[in-house]
Write an enzyme that holds these catalytic residues in place. Structure first.
Site, PDB file in Angstrom:
ATOM      1  N   GLU A  42       0.835  -1.210   0.000  1.00  0.00           N
ATOM      2  CA  GLU A  42       0.000   0.000   0.000  1.00  0.00           C
ATOM      3  C   GLU A  42       0.870   1.260   0.000  1.00  0.00           C
ATOM      4  O   GLU A  42       1.827   1.364   0.771  1.00  0.00           O
ATOM      5  CB  GLU A  42      -0.902  -0.017   1.229  1.00  0.00           C
ATOM      6  N   LYS A 115      -9.246   2.558  -2.370  1.00  0.00           N
ATOM      7  CA  LYS A 115      -9.551   2.038  -1.042  1.00  0.00           C
ATOM      8  C   LYS A 115     -10.889   2.580  -0.556  1.00  0.00           C
ATOM      9  O   LYS A 115     -11.117   3.789  -0.526  1.00  0.00           O
ATOM     10  CB  LYS A 115      -8.428   2.438  -0.082  1.00  0.00           C
ATOM     11  N   CYS A 152      -5.762  -2.981   2.217  1.00  0.00           N
ATOM     12  CA  CYS A 152      -5.608  -3.001   3.668  1.00  0.00           C
ATOM     13  C   CYS A 152      -6.928  -2.999   4.438  1.00  0.00           C
ATOM     14  O   CYS A 152      -7.563  -4.024   4.584  1.00  0.00           O
ATOM     15  CB  CYS A 152      -4.699  -1.855   4.116  1.00  0.00           C
ATOM     16  N   LYS A 191      -0.679  -8.839  16.650  1.00  0.00           N
ATOM     17  CA  LYS A 191      -1.231  -8.397  15.370  1.00  0.00           C
ATOM     18  C   LYS A 191      -1.140  -9.499  14.302  1.00  0.00           C
ATOM     19  O   LYS A 191      -2.065  -9.663  13.500  1.00  0.00           O
ATOM     20  CB  LYS A 191      -0.475  -7.150  14.902  1.00  0.00           C
ATOM     21  N   SER A 310      18.235   1.777  31.426  1.00  0.00           N
ATOM     22  CA  SER A 310      19.350   2.182  30.570  1.00  0.00           C
ATOM     23  C   SER A 310      20.139   0.970  30.089  1.00  0.00           C
ATOM     24  O   SER A 310      20.650   0.958  28.967  1.00  0.00           O
ATOM     25  CB  SER A 310      20.271   3.167  31.303  1.00  0.00           C
ATOM     26  N   THR A 410      15.394   6.670  28.038  1.00  0.00           N
ATOM     27  CA  THR A 410      15.329   5.354  28.685  1.00  0.00           C
ATOM     28  C   THR A 410      14.064   5.138  29.506  1.00  0.00           C
ATOM     29  O   THR A 410      13.982   4.171  30.260  1.00  0.00           O
ATOM     30  CB  THR A 410      16.562   5.157  29.590  1.00  0.00           C
ATOM     31  N   GLU A 415       6.605   4.389  34.011  1.00  0.00           N
ATOM     32  CA  GLU A 415       7.048   5.699  34.503  1.00  0.00           C
ATOM     33  C   GLU A 415       6.449   6.831  33.689  1.00  0.00           C
ATOM     34  O   GLU A 415       6.007   7.852  34.242  1.00  0.00           O
ATOM     35  CB  GLU A 415       8.572   5.754  34.460  1.00  0.00           C
TER      36      GLU A 415
END
Length: 565
Positions: A42, A115, A152, A191, A310, A410, A415
């Site tokens: 595509e 499409k 798609c 997926k 890290s 990192t 977090e």
């Protein structure tokens, strides 16, 4: 027998010369291999996804030139039909462009399909730029075989999208022998299985075999895993191309079944595919490789704290770019433990990379004293903790600017979700490798890195010590957050919910349900959700992160900053 060449390639958005050259090269290769038709993915000529570049007349003009070049090249392989993705203009009402599939042969466009279903969910916003194509099927006879086409999202109506149109309905009525679907389908956890299940069910329901051709490579936050496949009602998933690399193969098709190019039976792909850690590692490595290459970076730099985040970032960067092109900087402060430096040294020795040491104590004291002198107020508490992170971020950016290395952040998803990161400090950088991994997944992937290497790369001391930002005496993450095993399930339930794989969704949902029946549990969930909401402003200013899950921060989760929850 119809011979189908699958061209699963890695395209760059806007690289018309490179994309067209790759197209021509594989057209010639397909013809030499005796293929009747070669299929690209595509929007292959311009790369997926060009976004608002589609509003640039010069961009579209260069795309037209590239298409003309490919059409002219088709004269050199007159017996071959080339199927590719490009943009076509709409002369009628509505948006001025179509997301188009063209079939080209001997200097002419012999079939053209637009499409019909344009995704506007998650990371997609195609209705912003394209007009849906007209309903109905597009058919073409190739070497005595009747072929139908789709692009798609046209095949994803059965995934609960609730579109009013199902292109498979028109194709079933038209009764082609084979459907070719060209795709730009980004990968995430689960997926591949979702694609297989969806198209296997569609093939069985409609009686239509499908050849699904995908692209491969990293584009900004997205990674495309390739994994093109063929599915037939009588066979299930009969063929699968390689994952995470370019792959061009010729397969056969006759009497509703796929075979190899000589008509022999194909070996069915492994239904299990890759393990989650192996998939995640390969997704991130390819994403970094292409991000760096397309942005003209050959080197990367990472601040090495001696901690797990890290360490994993450095290990992934070395796999992607090579040890000679990755550099680490350790920046001890007044509160750094002896292990933060020694563990960085051990890690970098195992990775074979250069480690620089840049202490920050004097810089922090200078800023602290200067602040007190200027504002007659001592710098202390959270402000002083954040100052240390910002000094480190400044040093890393100095290195990046001076040596031209890509600074990798990192932060992990746990977090970033709750704002346990310092804006303009540890959020500095050009790309985040692990920002779509929860903290518990960081540990799991780190152990996988060691297993994959067959030796200890990330030291056991790093894997086992309690996580800490080391910005205050004796600080540990659990001073501010619940244990990551608890936090991560709450975050998964809140951020991704039903987008999680079924087993993961059930586990997270069940865990949170058990919390919500207790007063302390309800308070904990409310506190975490409040932290997520209050820190949207940080995520909005963070660098892009490589997408691994179905709902990553960035374009995948769009929330207001100023809102009352």
């Amino acid at each position: 027998m119809l011979k189908l060449a699958i061209a699963q390639l890695n395209y760059t958005v806007g690289d018309f010369a490179g994309n067209a050259a790759a197209t021509e090269r594989h057209m010639a290769g397909a013809a030499a291999a005796g293929a009747d038709i070669v299929v690209f993915s595509e929007l292959s000529l311009c790369g997926y996804y060009p976004a608002d570049l589609l509003e640039d007349a010069a961009f579209l003009g260069r795309l037209d030139d590239a298409l003309a070049q490919v059409i002219d090249a088709s004269r050199r392989v007159p017996s071959l039909v080339t199927v590719l993705g490009t943009v076509r203009r709409n002369s009628g009402p509505g948006k001025p462009l179509y997301n188009a599939l063209l079939a080209i042969q001997d200097g002419a466009v012999v079939a053209e399909y637009y499409k019909q279903l344009l995704p506007t969910y998650g990371i997609f916003d195609e209705r912003r730029h394209f007009e849906p194509g007209p309903e109905g099927a597009c058919l073409l006879d190739v070497a005595g075989h009747r072929i139908g086409f789709m692009v798609c999202e046209d095949g994803w109506n059965d995934a609960g999208r609730d579109y009013l149109v199902n292109p498979f309905t028109a194709l079933r009525a038209a009764k082609p022998e084979l459907v070719i679907s060209i795709n730009a389908s980004p990968s995430d956890i689960g997926k591949r299985q979702q694609r297989h299940d969806l198209f296997r069910a569609a093939a069985e329901r409609t009686g239509l075999p499908v050849l699904y051709v995908n692209q491969v490579g990293g584009q900004d936050q997205l990674v495309f895993d390739g994994a093109s496949f063929a599915v037939a009602p009588a066979q299930g998933v009969a063929f699968e191309a390689l994952r995470f690399q370019e792959d061009c193969q010729v397969i056969g098709f006759a009497d509703g079944r796929f075979s190899d190019a000589d008509g022999a039976a194909l070996a069915a792909p492994d239904p299990a595919g890759l393990s989650v850690p192996d998939f995640t590692r390969r997704q991130i490595v390819l994403g970094l490789q292409d991000y760096a290459r397309r942005c003209n970076f050959t080197q990367a730099v990472v601040g090495s704290s001696g901690g797990i985040d890290s360490a994993l970032t450095l290990a992934l960067a070395v796999e992607a770019l090579g040890a000679d092109n990755v550099f680490a900087i350790t920046m001890p402060s007044a509160y750094s433990s002896e292990g933060s430096v020694s563990d960085s040294v051990a890690l970098c020795d195992k990775l074979g990379i250069k480690l620089y040491t840049h202490p920050i104590l004097a810089l922090v004291e200078s800023y602290r004293d200067g602040f007190g002198a200027a504002f007659d107020q001592p710098l202390q508490g959270l402000s002083l903790e954040n100052l240390q992170a910002r000094v480190r971020g400044t040093i890393l950016m100095e290195y990046s600017n001076t040596f031209g290395a890509l600074l990798l952040t990192t932060g992990n998803k746990s977090e970033i979700s709750v704002g346990y990161c310092t804006l303009y400090g540890d959020t500095n950088g050009g790309l985040g490798l692990i920002g779509d991994l929860y903290k518990t997944e960081v540990y799991a992937l780190s152990r996988h890195v060691n297993e994959h290497a067959g030796r200890e790369i990330i030291p056991e001391a790093v894997l086992t010590k309690p996580p800490s930002a080391e910005l205050a005496p004796g600080q540990q993450d659990t001073d501010s957050l619940p244990p990551y095993e608890v936090l991560d399930d709450i975050l998964k339930w809140h951020i991704e919910g039903k987008r999680l794989p079924q087993a993961e969704a059930a586990a997270a949902g069940g865990f949170v349900d058990a919390l919500l029946v207790r007063d302390d549990g309800r308070k904990l969930v409310a506190r975490i959700l409040g932290m997520v909401a209050r820190n949207e402003y940080k995520r909005r200013q963070a660098p892009p992160i490589i997408r691994v899950r179905s709902r990553a921060f960035g374009s995948g989760r769009q929330m207001p900053i100023t809102a009352k929850y």
